[in-house]
Design an enzyme around this catalytic site. Structure first.
Site, PDB file in Angstrom:
ATOM      1  CG  ASP A  98       1.538   4.702   0.679  1.00 11.69           C
ATOM      2  OD1 ASP A  98       1.225   3.783   1.466  1.00 11.69           O
ATOM      3  OD2 ASP A  98       0.835   5.005  -0.296  1.00 11.69           O
ATOM      4  CG  HIS A 157      -1.011   1.562  -0.073  1.00 17.20           C
ATOM      5  ND1 HIS A 157      -1.216   2.918   0.049  1.00 17.20           N
ATOM      6  CD2 HIS A 157      -2.232   1.008  -0.289  1.00 17.20           C
ATOM      7  CE1 HIS A 157      -2.514   3.181  -0.083  1.00 17.20           C
ATOM      8  NE2 HIS A 157      -3.147   2.036  -0.296  1.00 17.20           N
ATOM      9  CB  SER A 205      -5.683   1.750  -2.455  1.00 15.13           C
ATOM     10  OG  SER A 205      -5.567   1.369  -1.089  1.00 15.13           O
TER      11      SER A 205
END
Length: 370
Positions: free
Chosen positions: A331, A334, A40
């Protein structure tokens, strides 16, 4: 006479258009392509096209992206591949390989094969169900090469892949979403942490050799960041505002062995194919002293809920900071775009403590002379 002139003009116009199109393809093929593999941290939207919960295709993701819309990037704005792409002179970021727009000239720019939730191991991220595991990312790369050969010919395709820059970012999920996912996980019962790290490194080595055999010749390999210090871990497993020490220990074991393994591969190959990026140190710089980098906090996520905004997902119902540039984390897991920019600056110009055996600016200068 008029008909002949018209026919000649039409033929001339068709030839001109063909030459212009061919010239455009040739110039794109001469530019350095960029391929991205991993999780991600570098996924630019492949998971949008998969049935999985590991996705970032709803607001407020993308709130600072140029379109102000979510793209599947796990960021408020640009991610690390976007920023590296800009630095190496790409006019646009490589598209997710699953995008319906990924065809024609777009293939010459490169491709992003990354998928949120994946790890080095196939059993990492099983809770996300349908994601592009690393073996599948490499299969898709092979399929891409066949498509590219059909477009520009096998010789030009081989040259484009050999001269491309490759970024691979994977490994963190093998700890966060596997070994430490639940108490007494299957992998933690099977391996003690030092043995698990050795197992991961050996499996990663196989993946990287496969990538080399598929034509990759300049590969940036990032280590894990300070996994125990992300807002999610502070909220769930931190003690007295401190990082989760077990994950920090995992990173301290894993990252030096990753560098050692990459050095060994380069020695075996006889060239500096694999470049290690010490992302643990890059992150630690602003995690340990956020104000020195213009952040007000490196503990609280901009978007989230609960302690440190570290619980659950970032959604439209979450707390959302008004100024993302003041937060190191976007977040619970990240980095923000600003933090990504700091990381990419070190990738470009960092000393040997950050980039080994050389930084990306040095690589670009060397390769431009070849």
């Amino acid at each position: 006479m008029l008909m002949a002139s018209s026919s000649t003009f039409t033929h001339f116009l068709m030839v001109l258009l063909f030459l212009l199109a061919f010239g455009s393809i040739a110039s794109l093929a001469d530019a350095r392509a960029f391929f991205i593999f991993g999780d991600s941290l570098v996924d630019s939207g492949n998971n949008n096209y998969l049935t999985t919960t590991a996705r970032a295709d709803a607001p407020p993701y993308g709130i600072d992206y140029p379109t102000r819309r979510p793209t599947g990037r796990f960021s408020n704005g640009l991610n690390i591949p976007d920023l590296i792409g800009q630095k190496i002179g790409l006019s646009e970021s490589p598209l997710p390989c699953l995008s319906p727009e990924f065809n024609g000239k777009k293939l010459l720019i490169g491709a992003n094969f990354a998928s949120a939730g994946v790890g080095i191991l196939n059993d990492t991220g099983v809770q996300f169900v349908n994601i592009l595991r690393m073996y599948r990312q490499l299969e898709l790369f092979q399929e891409y090469k066949r498509r590219l050969s059909g477009q520009v010919g096998s010789r030009q395709a081989h040259k484009l892949v050999n001269q491309a820059l490759v970024l691979i970012t994977v490994g963190g999920n093998d700890f966060v979403n596997n070994y430490y996912l639940v108490p007494y996980s299957a992998r933690s019962r099977e391996y003690k942490l030092p043995d698990y790290v050795k197992f991961l490194i050996s499996e990663y080595r196989r993946l990287l050799m496969r990538l080399y055999k598929l034509g990759a010749r300049r590969v940036l390999v990032t280590g894990t960041g300070p996994m125990g210090c992300v807002p999610a871990e502070l909220a769930m497993r931190g003690t007295n505002g401190g990082c989760f020490e077990e994950l920090q220990r995992a990173a301290s074991l894993y990252n030096p062995q990753l560098v050692e393994m990459l050095n060994g591969l380069n020695k075996k190959i006889g060239k500096d194919v694999f470049i290690s990026a010490n992302t643990q140190r890059m992150h630690n710089d602003f995690v340990s002293d956020p104000r020195a980098f213009g952040f007000v906090t490196s503990q609280i996520a901009c978007c989230g809920q609960g302690p440190y905004n570290g619980l659950g997902l970032c959604t439209q119902l979450s707390n959302l900071c008004p100024n993302r540039a003041l937060y190191a984390f976007w977040d619970p897991f990240h980095p923000s775009e600003k933090a990504n920019r700091l990381i990419v600056e070190q990738i470009m110009t960092g000393s040997n403590e950050y980039m080994h055996p050389m930084n990306l600016s040095t690589i670009m200068a060397m390769d431009s002379r070849i």
